[in-house]
Design an enzyme around this catalytic site. Structure first.
Site, short mmCIF file in Angstrom:
data_model
loop_
_atom_site.label_atom_id
_atom_site.label_comp_id
_atom_site.label_asym_id
_atom_site.label_seq_id
_atom_site.Cartn_x
_atom_site.Cartn_y
_atom_site.Cartn_z
N CYS A 269 0.81 -1.22 0.00
CA CYS A 269 0.00 0.00 0.00
C CYS A 269 0.85 1.27 0.00
CB CYS A 269 -0.92 0.01 1.21
SG CYS A 269 -1.74 -1.56 1.52
N HIS A 425 -4.10 6.51 6.34
CA HIS A 425 -4.25 5.32 5.50
C HIS A 425 -5.70 4.85 5.59
CE1 HIS A 425 -2.76 2.07 3.12
NE2 HIS A 425 -3.02 1.15 4.03
N HIS A 463 -9.80 1.44 -1.35
CA HIS A 463 -8.36 1.20 -1.20
C HIS A 463 -7.80 0.72 -2.54
CE1 HIS A 463 -4.53 0.27 0.24
NE2 HIS A 463 -4.80 -0.51 1.26
#
Length: 627
Positions: A269, A425, A463
């Site tokens: 990520c 995040h 995401h």
């Protein structure tokens, strides 16, 4: 900057505006909705005004198509036909008990290369054969369909297909998105790429772009890996086009024509921030003057979604039903699937492509570049020993701590405490809400911050894996431009296990004048990164301090022309007119065309030669090189 994500186009802050739509002035709302309608091929603007998808004139696409635009952007029910009825294509293993021999007819090319024991084959003609299967057990794969266990996804706006905008031939979706994203970045910059590259040593340009997983759809490694078991033939493109650094390769070969530095750093990520760090380091070291940085991830495939579901990371339908105590999920429920820092059950898979153009400050001033912000550094730290490779660890405390210290040293303690905010995040997993909030709260405590604003845009756009931090950076630049922080609309209440003593969460857009934002990433495997991005106003103050008022005033004068060119591009894009830069087979060079000397190589098409005079910090054992 340029790109595309579930909220829309990155250039012109279109995607950012979608996340703060109701807080915008009426004219900006109209412009955003019209631009999205054009992107989604619901409307197009020509000399005769707006027309709908059938070519019929419409007076006000913003009002007429508003609900359709809102319902088919951001997180929503997965619109991929594979996820609709009758379900995901699948196979089920079975053993058939044949009581007696069975005769079947097959095409000759469908016969196994190695015939199973006991099969008898008789030719019928040049194309078909008759096969006698012996009595007994026969192992088969029966075609099946499976009800998708995860139906929420954050897809690109409905109707937008990047591959349809250029001469794409079986390109994986992620690479088509990279072509569009990089082209959008160039167009929005207001700079002519060919003119720019002629002013530079070819070796002073670099591209760092990739993704976190590679291209795993059928046109890439996904199709390759299942070709044998699915009975499909592997193609010559699937292997090379699946590599994780292929976005950089595509940009060099078909968009920029760059022969400079290249590559990609893959870090789950945090991949975008890893690539951003490579670009920053190159420019700070003087190796490059212009770097295109980006990622392109298209992970909404049945196999990838099932993989993340199996590890308990996704908000699957069963978990959403249990969370809300309902028996049936509606479209509205899917739109609320991602709930950072609230009671939640997993993240929502997304796709996105994000690119930024980095320059050294001297070149930016010389060109009159429209400076959207500055990134002084990106900090990366691992987690150390841990129980599970996917579990969070301690690295993020270090990265955010360093980032906060840098801002304090550059801008002062008051700026850090009062004019910065966090781009979390914020994945919407129970583990993330606890661990990331603890990182934020502890760093806030250490720096005397009492109410640190927290933004978590995955509530809107899901995401996108390696591109997630690129989504966050683009949003931060939008916040600088509009003075608004997106809220977390799915935050009904902060969860009990969130550390929020020194944090400020909000559900609706908030007016905020920021000097800096912290782009945070907590990736699987311990890939922690935090980037610092400074506002255009702060950046201008730093430029004034370093270069003086005369240079800054000269830059502002040149910037007007660049801004006008960027505005012309954005105007066409908002009307649905796109022309991605894709130069397949153009200006191809091989060795014989080069002019090679001992100290330089001249490349046709470049005004400046590549210098071969490299730095040598190691000393010399050659007596000729000693004084």
């Amino acid at each position: 900057m340029g790109g595309i994500n579930p909220a829309g186009r990155t250039s012109g802050h279109q995607a950012f505006r979608r996340t703060v739509l109701d807080a915008l002035p009426a004219d900006q709302q109209r412009q955003t909705l019209e631009g999205l309608a054009a992107l989604m091929r619901l409307a197009e603007h020509s000399d005769h005004g707006w027309q709908d998808s059938t070519g019929q004139p419409i007076d006000s696409p913003a009002s007429l198509l508003r609900e359709q635009v809102l319902d088919h952007t951001l997180i929503r029910r997965n619109e991929d036909p594979r996820f609709q009825a009758p379900g995901l294509p699948a196979n089920r293993r079975a053993e058939l008990a044949l009581a007696e021999p069975v005769r079947v007819t097959l095409r000759r090319k469908q016969l196994p290369e190695q015939l199973p024991e006991g099969w008898e084959v008789r030719e019928l003609d040049a194309r078909e054969v008759e096969v006698t299967l012996p009595a007994g057990m026969l192992e088969v794969l029966l075609p099946d369909t499976q009800e998708p266990k995860v139906k929420a996804a954050a897809q690109l706006p409905s109707g937008f297909d990047p591959a349809s905008l250029y001469r794409s031939v079986h390109h994986p979706r992620g690479l088509a998105m990279a072509i569009f994203g990089a082209s959008d970045c160039l167009g929005a910059s207001g700079l002519d790429w060919e003119t720019l590259r002629q002013q530079l040593n070819p070796d002073h340009i670099a591209v760092y772009a990739g993704n976190s997983i590679g291209q795993l759809d059928d046109e890439g490694w996904g199709g390759l890996l299942k070709s044998l078991v699915s009975g499909q033939r592997a193609t010559s493109k699937q292997m090379p086009l699946g590599y994780g650094q292929m976005p950089a390769d595509f940009l060099n070969a078909y968009v920029l024509g760059s022969v400079g530095g290249t590559g990609a750093a893959l870090g789950a990520c945090a991949s975008f921030l890893y690539n951003l760090r490579l670009g920053i380091d190159d420019i700070r070291a003087g190796r490059r003057r212009v770097v295109m940085v980006g990622t392109a991830d298209a992970p909404i495939t049945p196999e990838i979604i099932e993989g993340f579901r199996a590890m308990g990371a996704l908000a699957d339908d069963a978990s959403l039903k249990a969370l809300d105590a309902v028996t049936l999920l509606t479209d509205a429920d899917y739109q609320r699937a991602c709930r950072p820092f609230a009671r939640n059950c997993g993240f929502t898979m997304a796709e996105a492509s994000q690119f930024v153009l980095l320059m050294d400050d001297t070149l930016a001033l010389t060109l009159g570049a429209d400076i959207l912000g500055a990134v002084p550094d990106v900090f990366v730290n691992a987690d150390g020993y841990k129980r599970s490779i996917s579990a969070p660890g301690i690295g993020n405390y270090i990265t955010l701590g360093k980032a906060a210290a840098l801002v304090r040293n550059m801008l002062g303690e008051t700026a850090l405490k009062e004019r910065t905010y966090l781009h979390a995040h914020g994945t919407s997993t129970p583990k993330n809400r606890t661990t990331e909030s603890h990182v934020f709260d502890e760093i806030a405590r250490a720096n005397g911050i009492e109410q640190w604003p927290v933004v978590a845009i995955k509530a809107f756009i899901g995401h996108s894996q390696g591109s997630a931090a690129g989504d966050q950076l683009a949003s931060a630049l939008g916040s600088f431009a509009h003075g608004l922080l997106p809220g977390i609309p799915t935050l009904d209440a902060v969860a009990d296990d969130v550390y929020a003593e020194r944090l400020r969460f909000f559900t609706t857009p908030q007016a905020f004048s920021a000097d800096a934002a912290f782009i945070n990433a907590k990736g699987f495997g311990g890939n922690n990164a935090t980037g610092v991005v400074l506002s255009p106003q702060v950046t201008e103050q730093l430029l004034l301090q370093r270069h003086g008022s005369a240079a800054v005033e000269a830059w502002k004068a040149k910037r007007e022309t660049v801004r006008a060119q960027a505005a012309a591009y954005l105007s066409e894009a908002d009307k649905g007119h796109y022309a991605p830069r894709y130069q397949f087979g153009e200006a191809v060079l091989e060795g014989p065309e080069l002019d090679i000397r001992a100290d330089r190589i001249h490349i046709p098409g470049y005004h400046q030669a590549v210098s071969l005079n490299v730095d040598n910090p190691f000393g010399s054992l050659n007596g000729e090189g000693q004084s």
